[in-house]
Design an enzyme around this catalytic site. Structure first.
Site, mmCIF file in Angstrom:
data_model
loop_
_atom_site.group_PDB
_atom_site.id
_atom_site.type_symbol
_atom_site.label_atom_id
_atom_site.label_comp_id
_atom_site.label_asym_id
_atom_site.label_seq_id
_atom_site.Cartn_x
_atom_site.Cartn_y
_atom_site.Cartn_z
ATOM 1 N N SER B 146 19.437 -8.225 10.819
ATOM 2 C CA SER B 146 20.362 -7.207 11.330
ATOM 3 C C SER B 146 19.664 -6.355 12.392
ATOM 4 C CB SER B 146 20.862 -6.358 10.157
ATOM 5 O OG SER B 146 22.039 -5.667 10.502
ATOM 6 N N ARG B 218 30.591 4.615 5.067
ATOM 7 C CA ARG B 218 29.756 3.664 4.336
ATOM 8 C C ARG B 218 30.614 2.608 3.629
ATOM 9 N NH1 ARG B 218 24.932 1.441 4.968
ATOM 10 N NH2 ARG B 218 23.950 0.851 3.023
ATOM 11 N N ASP B 312 28.996 -14.263 7.376
ATOM 12 C CA ASP B 312 28.650 -12.978 7.988
ATOM 13 C C ASP B 312 29.742 -12.564 8.963
ATOM 14 O OD1 ASP B 312 27.535 -10.783 9.267
ATOM 15 O OD2 ASP B 312 25.569 -11.704 9.568
ATOM 16 N N HIS B 347 27.153 -10.693 5.428
ATOM 17 C CA HIS B 347 26.011 -10.124 6.140
ATOM 18 C C HIS B 347 24.856 -9.793 5.192
ATOM 19 C CE1 HIS B 347 23.941 -8.087 9.384
ATOM 20 N NE2 HIS B 347 23.837 -6.995 8.661
ATOM 21 N N ASP B 348 25.192 -9.347 4.008
ATOM 22 C CA ASP B 348 24.179 -9.004 2.995
ATOM 23 C C ASP B 348 23.248 -10.157 2.645
ATOM 24 O OD1 ASP B 348 24.500 -6.353 2.497
ATOM 25 O OD2 ASP B 348 25.637 -6.578 0.638
#
Lengths: 370, 370
Positions: B146, B218, B312, B347-348
């Site tokens: 990232s 968030r 992602d 994405h994690d």
């Protein structure tokens, strides 16, 4: 094309799926075109989360036409010279139908958070009361996108003799956690905003600035309505002038788009309505009384036309493809059609890409398979 | 494996891309393993937006290990018995390096919104000052996911003799409007929150409850870290008990996940740091000084290993695939490798799917092509 705007009052108690009762309710609705003699030319149009019954045409002195004006009108795909088109503001939405801001007869005060939870089945059943009153026993078609598509599916499953055809776009048979997560931002944004005051906000005040949390939620919504590809095409990495606050942050075109759409919305849409309708969307699962998707779909007698859009990240095409495959598996291939339209507009495509969907809608309305 | 935590102070003026100067700055960093005699075994690990220099190992009495502990350690993929691993808290981040909360020497007060805008090139250049001081002229590799991957790429383009290998994961060559839109929600959430007070919030107060707007931002972030498929697998439509407020809303597992991740974060992460680093991410475009992507990539001497993850949605695989194709087009196929790992974690994945990436990382670290 003439727009007729109406409000119907229903004074009989209306029993909701939650076990609560509305002792009376109103439905605001619009019609376009004329109902024919044998009442066989009705096309029901269902609106999405933030839509209204004003689906087509332009009010006097209004610069903006109804939300599906490109599709509905004289000579258009939903041809008002042939069809009697009717669009009902759903229960819970505050554009004229009974909503959390309506007066609760037993208390003489606005419902606010005492308003009962609604599900899609409720808003569909309420519409059926109206159609019954208008002498419409059967609709030629029920058409809708997103939450409107959920309503169309619900009509087909729960009132199998009502619609001859349903056209569902950019929607799903059950709301998945991905969409629930997007709704969560708006829901938290609303209920945790100090200005929400546990649902007892001042309406005047709200319409001036809107709740900040609701604006943030709407920005998240606007992400879900687009897609990586549509944003690339629309904005790229282009800059714009900052508005003077927080110069350090700079400002991209996409930032401006988010500001415009985020901050404008809470001034014109009631937060309690948003809460109730988001909840309604979250809870939608057409299989919930029928064990499996196939069981639910096997109740349908209508022709089902499903349109998805390649870039829709809110309700990805896989969802309606899954439905189509279920139709095939239960021997209803002849009554189901699925198409995925290539579009860079993401979820918004059903509202925007009129030129790509009008042929499909025309075709579906002329379907003679049954 | 021994953790060594340090802080380095630099008292020379540091010239930033914005034209501003930091008259002095600190960098907090951690190292694992031993630097060998010829200083050739350094592996630089770069952290993501909300990460820190604590990449691996466990502090005494701490239940949680560093953020890439699965990958870094004795005998692990980034083997600390072989490599001297170093992870630097980036400028702007408030875990020990100079940030908006640091004292501005000329005023004796915290910078707050007077802190200069930083770009990835700045944070990379600052790290180079540290490596120089440590006698590391060349790194065996620079690795990051990232925002960390953006740093790795920036090292490779702007300091072509520094890294022999770079490993980029779940990242991009330029931040696209889609990611900027997600950041927008957090940015607006922070700056429009009354508690932000134009950057002059009380730190104590912030760490108690956090800014509501930052929590909403968030939550949007956590949507972008997952994907429709990963949410289906993780949560489905499962319900949980409500927490008593707003019963009408019900509560899905995914709602609880959003609450947990949204509301916990602003208590432990400084909003000004978040603003500056989000801005840094938004502004990242490795091509900005070089006209085209190919021109930028042609400056690279390192082997470049690119790992993307199928689900992602924040930095879709297409972005690094595009980079790989550009490498091939400019005759650098032999020094570039691209792989897309199938993962439901979105994405994690670069933080979570250690078992799927460790072989790739090992392979990349042993690469002998150059």
């Amino acid at each position: 094309m003439k727009i007729s705007t109406h409000k119907a009052h229903f004074s009989e108690p209306f029993y909701l799926e939650s076990g609560r009762i509305l002792s009376e309710f109103d439905l605001a609705y619009e019609t376009y075109g004329e109902l024919n003699e044998d009442h066989s030319n009705a096309v029901v149009v269902c609106h999405a989360l933030t839509g209204s019954h004003h689906a087509a045409g332009r009010y006097e002195n209004d610069s903006k036409a109804g939300w599906w004006d490109g599709l509905i009108g004289d000579g258009k795909a939903i041809d008002t010279t042939k069809f009697f088109v009717i669009c009902v503001n759903i229960l819970g939405s505050s554009f004229g139908s009974t909503s959390p801001l309506s007066i609760e007869p037993s208390t003489g005060k606005e419902y606010r958070l005492r308003f009962p939870v609604l599900v899609i089945s409720d808003v569909v059943k309420a519409q059926m009361k109206l159609f019954d009153r208008l002498g419409i026993k059967q609709a030629h078609a029920v058409v809708g996108g997103s939450l409107g598509g959920m309503q169309a599916l619900c009509f087909a499953i729960e009132f199998p003799n009502f619609a001859k055809n349903i056209i569902m776009m950019a929607t799903t048979y059950a709301t998945k956690p991905w969409a629930i997560a997007f709704n969560k931002i708006a829901i938290e944004g609303i209920v945790r905003d100090p200005g929400f005051k546990n649902g007892n906000y001042d309406k005047e005040e709200i319409s001036k600035n809107g709740l900040m949390g609701m604006a943030l939620g709407r920005m998240a919504g606007h992400i879900s309505f687009l897609s990586p590809a549509s944003m690339d095409a629309k904005f790229g990495r282009a800059y714009v002038e900052t508005d003077g606050t927080y110069e350090l942050l700079g400002r991209y075109q996409v930032d401006r788009y988010m500001e415009y759409n985020g901050y404008g919305f809470p001034k014109r849409f009631d937060p309690l309505s948003y809460l109730y309708i988001a909840k309604m969307m979250n809870n939608f699962d057409c299989t919930r009384h029928y064990d499996t998707l196939k069981n639910a779909l096997s109740l349908i007698k209508a022709n089902v036309f499903m349109l998805s859009f390649s870039g829709d990240i809110l309700f990805p095409p896989t969802l309606m493809k899954e439905m189509y495959e279920a139709f095939c598996d239960i021997g209803k291939k002849g009554n189901a059609e699925y198409e995925c339209i290539d579009s860079d507009y993401g979820h918004d495509a059903f509202l925007v890409e009129i030129d790509k969907i009008e042929m499909q809608v025309k075709k579906a309305l002329e379907w003679k398979k049954i």
